[in-house]
Design a protein around this motif. Structure first.
Motif, PDB file in Angstrom:
ATOM      1  N   SER A  73       6.947   4.482  -0.687  1.00  0.00           N
ATOM      2  CA  SER A  73       7.538   3.842   0.487  1.00  0.00           C
ATOM      3  C   SER A  73       6.532   2.914   1.147  1.00  0.00           C
ATOM      4  CB  SER A  73       7.999   4.895   1.503  1.00  0.00           C
ATOM      5  OG  SER A  73       9.056   5.667   0.974  1.00  0.00           O
ATOM      6  N   CYS A  74       7.028   1.775   1.597  1.00  0.00           N
ATOM      7  CA  CYS A  74       6.209   0.837   2.361  1.00  0.00           C
ATOM      8  C   CYS A  74       6.338   1.227   3.831  1.00  0.00           C
ATOM      9  CB  CYS A  74       6.687  -0.598   2.126  1.00  0.00           C
ATOM     10  SG  CYS A  74       5.714  -1.845   2.980  1.00  0.00           S
ATOM     11  N   ILE A  92      13.941  -4.482   0.779  1.00  0.00           N
ATOM     12  CA  ILE A  92      14.902  -3.435   1.131  1.00  0.00           C
ATOM     13  C   ILE A  92      14.173  -2.394   1.969  1.00  0.00           C
ATOM     14  CG2 ILE A  92      16.440  -3.732  -0.851  1.00  0.00           C
ATOM     15  CD1 ILE A  92      14.988  -1.468  -2.234  1.00  0.00           C
ATOM     16  N   SER A  93      14.922  -1.524   2.622  1.00  0.00           N
ATOM     17  CA  SER A  93      14.306  -0.563   3.536  1.00  0.00           C
ATOM     18  C   SER A  93      13.358   0.383   2.818  1.00  0.00           C
ATOM     19  CB  SER A  93      15.392   0.236   4.268  1.00  0.00           C
ATOM     20  OG  SER A  93      16.227   0.913   3.327  1.00  0.00           O
ATOM     21  N   SER A  94      13.688   0.774   1.587  1.00  0.00           N
ATOM     22  CA  SER A  94      12.823   1.684   0.842  1.00  0.00           C
ATOM     23  C   SER A  94      13.057   1.530  -0.656  1.00  0.00           C
ATOM     24  CB  SER A  94      13.073   3.133   1.251  1.00  0.00           C
ATOM     25  OG  SER A  94      12.308   4.014   0.449  1.00  0.00           O
ATOM     26  N   GLU A 141       0.844  -1.188   0.000  1.00  0.00           N
ATOM     27  CA  GLU A 141       0.000   0.000   0.000  1.00  0.00           C
ATOM     28  C   GLU A 141       0.883   1.243   0.000  1.00  0.00           C
ATOM     29  OE1 GLU A 141      -3.973  -1.517   2.419  1.00  0.00           O
ATOM     30  OE2 GLU A 141      -2.400  -0.434   3.497  1.00  0.00           O
ATOM     31  N   ASP A 142       0.437   2.258  -0.719  1.00  0.00           N
ATOM     32  CA  ASP A 142       1.214   3.493  -0.811  1.00  0.00           C
ATOM     33  C   ASP A 142       0.280   4.681  -0.594  1.00  0.00           C
ATOM     34  OD1 ASP A 142       3.422   5.130  -1.232  1.00  0.00           O
ATOM     35  OD2 ASP A 142       3.112   5.206  -3.401  1.00  0.00           O
ATOM     36  N   ALA A 143      -0.313   4.714   0.598  1.00  0.00           N
ATOM     37  CA  ALA A 143      -1.331   5.722   0.900  1.00  0.00           C
ATOM     38  C   ALA A 143      -0.785   7.142   0.785  1.00  0.00           C
ATOM     39  CB  ALA A 143      -1.896   5.487   2.296  1.00  0.00           C
ATOM     40  N   LYS A 144       0.504   7.327   1.100  1.00  0.00           N
ATOM     41  CA  LYS A 144       1.097   8.665   1.053  1.00  0.00           C
ATOM     42  C   LYS A 144       1.603   9.033  -0.340  1.00  0.00           C
ATOM     43  CE  LYS A 144       2.573   8.642   5.906  1.00  0.00           C
ATOM     44  NZ  LYS A 144       3.727   8.767   6.840  1.00  0.00           N
ATOM     45  N   GLY A 145       1.627   8.058  -1.252  1.00  0.00           N
ATOM     46  CA  GLY A 145       2.094   8.340  -2.600  1.00  0.00           C
ATOM     47  C   GLY A 145       3.566   8.658  -2.684  1.00  0.00           C
ATOM     48  N   ASP A 146       4.361   8.103  -1.748  1.00  0.00           N
ATOM     49  CA  ASP A 146       5.793   8.420  -1.713  1.00  0.00           C
ATOM     50  C   ASP A 146       6.666   7.228  -2.093  1.00  0.00           C
ATOM     51  OD1 ASP A 146       5.359   6.817   0.462  1.00  0.00           O
ATOM     52  OD2 ASP A 146       6.139   8.220   1.964  1.00  0.00           O
ATOM     53  N   LEU A 202      -0.283  -2.445   4.559  1.00  0.00           N
ATOM     54  CA  LEU A 202      -0.283  -3.848   4.156  1.00  0.00           C
ATOM     55  C   LEU A 202       0.679  -4.067   2.993  1.00  0.00           C
ATOM     56  CD1 LEU A 202      -4.125  -4.618   4.238  1.00  0.00           C
ATOM     57  CD2 LEU A 202      -2.443  -4.898   6.070  1.00  0.00           C
ATOM     58  N   ALA A 203       1.246  -5.267   2.937  1.00  0.00           N
ATOM     59  CA  ALA A 203       2.184  -5.608   1.864  1.00  0.00           C
ATOM     60  C   ALA A 203       2.181  -7.116   1.673  1.00  0.00           C
ATOM     61  CB  ALA A 203       3.592  -5.110   2.197  1.00  0.00           C
ATOM     62  N   GLY A 204       2.809  -7.573   0.593  1.00  0.00           N
ATOM     63  CA  GLY A 204       2.867  -9.005   0.358  1.00  0.00           C
ATOM     64  C   GLY A 204       3.759  -9.356  -0.812  1.00  0.00           C
ATOM     65  N   TYR A 205       4.191 -10.623  -0.834  1.00  0.00           N
ATOM     66  CA  TYR A 205       5.005 -11.166  -1.916  1.00  0.00           C
ATOM     67  C   TYR A 205       4.181 -12.169  -2.715  1.00  0.00           C
ATOM     68  CZ  TYR A 205       9.258  -9.513   0.503  1.00  0.00           C
ATOM     69  OH  TYR A 205      10.230  -8.753   1.098  1.00  0.00           O
ATOM     70  N   TYR A 206       4.609 -12.390  -3.956  1.00  0.00           N
ATOM     71  CA  TYR A 206       4.145 -13.584  -4.650  1.00  0.00           C
ATOM     72  C   TYR A 206       5.018 -14.724  -4.134  1.00  0.00           C
ATOM     73  CZ  TYR A 206       3.678 -17.266  -8.032  1.00  0.00           C
ATOM     74  OH  TYR A 206       3.476 -18.496  -8.600  1.00  0.00           O
ATOM     75  N   GLY A 207       4.390 -15.722  -3.510  1.00  0.00           N
ATOM     76  CA  GLY A 207       5.158 -16.783  -2.867  1.00  0.00           C
ATOM     77  C   GLY A 207       5.724 -16.293  -1.552  1.00  0.00           C
TER      78      GLY A 207
END
Length: 640
Positions: A110-111, A149-151, A103-108, A116-121
């Motif tokens: 950055s996670c 990675i951090s960003s 998700e990139d609610a701030k449009g920057d 929320l986030a996720g990988y394929y697999g």
């Protein structure tokens, strides 16, 4: 006399080549180099296709990234932006990639913590191949997912040249004044389609929020076109009755790829809005793309009430063949516009459904000469009036306009408005209260299995050969209501790849304004299935496009061995579509034409072998895991 005729034929060919060279020489050297590079990258590229799912009801912007990871060194291959969970497309070159979404609610870019986030697999490596696509790459967003990675922020900004890509979610609201919609950018989509796709995408855009009270009209531009081609039409629409949608695509791409992407966008929009009527209006090559999409029996097919083509080269374009044969760099879509190309032949193999009112328009204000038949300054009358297209049309109308002016013609607009009025009067409009609904309840056995990312409710009209309806089911909700469904009796099944459903079907009599109930149990089962295609030549390799097996190739046997089992399938010669569907939904092994499936396969690795006349023997390793199935890339046979 014979010598004169031969001389005339040679002269016509010479003139055609001169026309082509004039077009190419009008490009500067840098542009021609870019065209060559774009075409080469297209041959080496592969389309990645999947869906982002989220258990959260909140709709936030989402960034999806394909990247290579070499011992912790991250390199971005492509990314896309969605305005909400849904389908995504990425375009990468041949290689191995991981996929991450956040998700990139701030449009920057950055996670951020709490998003929320996720990988394929876990993540899993996605192996691509030259041309074609990899499908089923679904990603579920969950809390507390650590990014690789951090960003990504700086890397994504650098990758996109400082400009954030537009959302590729179907139905993204945009302004026609956006520079991305300019004629110049549309021209870029013709000459450098891969670069255009990676920068702009391929999408259906709205110019206002969806309104269920208005009928959507989908406008599809032609070769080298853009959404701004439709300004006159849109400005003269009664916006209290109609809402314009615009399909914007790289017109230099292969038309099979473009048509497929149009279908996926319409599928997504119909799943979301359940619109009951859709009108399609297409100019030039856009008519080929549109017809190819609407002849398929997708979930939105019954909603299409009207199709209007304007100045479409139904019979192809001889100059495209000249370009394919002689150009130092071939624009991919030229191959599909060659007269009697495979694309055109397949497109006309299926007639337009009579329920769709089709009107064919052409312009005749052009020219004609010894070297070029009568035309509208771009397309010949012979091509626009191809008898195969006329055979499906309710009416064929000619206007004293050329290929471009017809889109700003008051006479064209007058006839178009008349068609709209006639269609509204005669379409037998239905409303939501005339439809039925299904309350679906599902459970897993055992209950703690990994939830599949995709589930679909399949409704096949009982006792007929009518095309089935597929409705998306949220796998996270054990109970939900879906619809609206045309009232009739259906054989209803719940499909989740990697699971066996019990019962495999139930019969429901769905009545208007009523809610029928369906309950299913899903049990994990191993599955090996796929599509068999041909290995394309280097010149025909293209992203999102797999070469079909030639008709003379006969698949003799598909063999699966390993873990103490040996199973062999011989493709059936004749099977009805409904029969294939019933066998698949009941989890029985089958092979038909170029598709096959083995069910109830124990977990483990297997040898898959395919024997076909006129092809080299094919073998590969493949894994099965109950409760987990991702459609593999097509198995490509090498023709001998």
């Amino acid at each position: 006399m014979l010598l004169i005729c031969l001389g005339g034929l040679k002269m016509r060919r010479f003139v055609s080549i001169c026309v082509l060279m004039t077009i190419l020489w009008s490009l500067n050297g840098c542009a021609l180099v870019k065209l060559r590079e774009d075409v080469q990258f297209s041959k080496d590229s592969c389309l990645l296709f999947g869906e982002i799912l989220s258990p959260s009801p909140l709709k936030k912007p989402i960034v999806v990234i394909a990247y290579s990871n070499n011992n912790g060194v991250i390199t971005i291959a492509d990314y896309t932006v969605l305005s909400e969970p849904g389908q995504y497309e990425l375009l990468v070159q041949d290689g191995n990639y991981e996929l991450f979404a956040f998700e990139d609610a701030k449009g920057d870019f950055s996670c951020n913590q709490g998003e929320l986030a996720g990988y394929y697999g876990k993540p899993a490596k996605v192996k691509t191949q030259m041309g074609g696509g990899v499908f089923g790459l679904d990603i579920i967003l969950v809390p507390q997912t650590k990014p690789p990675i951090s960003s990504f922020a700086n890397m994504l900004v650098e990758f996109s040249g400082g400009k954030r890509k537009p959302s590729t979610s179907a139905g993204t609201i945009a302004s026609l004044n956006d520079p991305a919609f300019s004629a110049e950018n549309g021209l870029n989509g013709f000459w450098t389609p891969l670069e255009f796709f990676k920068r702009t995408g391929c999408n259906i855009f709205f110019i206002e929020p969806y309104d269920s009270r208005k009928t959507p009209i989908l406008f599809v531009h032609g070769a080298a076109g853009s959404p701004q081609d439709w300004l006159y039409f849109i400005n003269n629409l009664d916006r209290s009755l109609y809402q314009p949608w615009i399909f914007y695509y790289p017109s230099g791409a292969r038309l099979d790829t473009t048509s497929f992407l149009l279908r996926t966008k319409l599928y997504d929009l119909h799943r979301k809005y359940q619109f009951e009527s859709l009108y399609v209006v297409a100019h030039s090559m856009g008519g080929l793309v549109s017809r190819s999409a609407i002849i398929e029996k997708d979930n939105f097919h019954s909603a299409i009430k009207l199709f209007v083509s304007i100045s479409t080269p139904w019979g192809g374009e001889a100059r495209a063949k000249t370009g394919v044969d002689n150009s130092p760099a071939v624009i991919p879509s030229w191959k599909d516009v060659v007269p009697d190309s495979e694309f055109i032949s397949r497109m006309f193999a299926t007639k337009i459904d009579p329920s769709i009112h089709y009107y064919l328009f052409f312009g005749h204000k052009g020219g004609g000469s010894l070297f070029r038949p009568n035309n509208d300054n771009t397309v010949t009358l012979e091509s626009m009036l191809d008898l195969r297209a006329q055979a499906d049309a309710l009416k064929v109308s000619g206007l004293n306009e050329d290929h471009v002016s017809i889109l700003a013609s008051p006479a064209m607009m007058t006839q178009f408005k008349s068609i709209l009025a006639h269609t509204e009067k005669n379409r037998g409009k239905t409303y939501v209260h005339s439809k039925g609904y299904v309350h679906v309840e599902h459970a897993f056995d055992p209950p703690n299995v990994k939830i599949p990312s995709q589930m679909a409710l399949v409704l096949a009209p009982t006792g007929t050969e009518e095309k089935e309806t597929q409705l998306k089911i949220n796998p996270f909700l054990q109970q939900q209501e879906t619809g609206a469904v045309v009232p009739k009796k259906y054989d209803v099944s719940l499909c989740a790849l990697g699971f066996k459903t019990e019962p495999d079907r139930i019969t429901l009599d769905i009545k208007p304004g009523k809610i029928a109930e369906a309950r299913f149990i899903l049990k994990p089962q191993g599955m090996v299935a796929g599509i068999i295609a041909a290995t394309a030549s280097a010149d025909d390799s293209y992203w999102g496009f797999d070469q079909e097996l030639p008709e003379q190739v006969k698949i003799r046997a598909i063999k699966l061995t390993g873990n103490g089992i040996t199973r062999t399938l011989a493709p059936a010669v004749t099977m009805r579509d409904r029969e294939v569907l019933a066998i698949f939904l009941s989890s029985r092994d089958y092979a038909f034409k170029n598709s096959f499936a083995f069910f109830d396969v124990p977990a483990g690795e297997y040898d898959l072998e395919i024997a076909a006349d006129g092809c080299k023997p094919f073998s590969t390793k493949i894994k099965a895991q109950p409760g987990e199935f991702v459609p593999p890339s097509p198995f490509r046979l090498i023709l001998q």
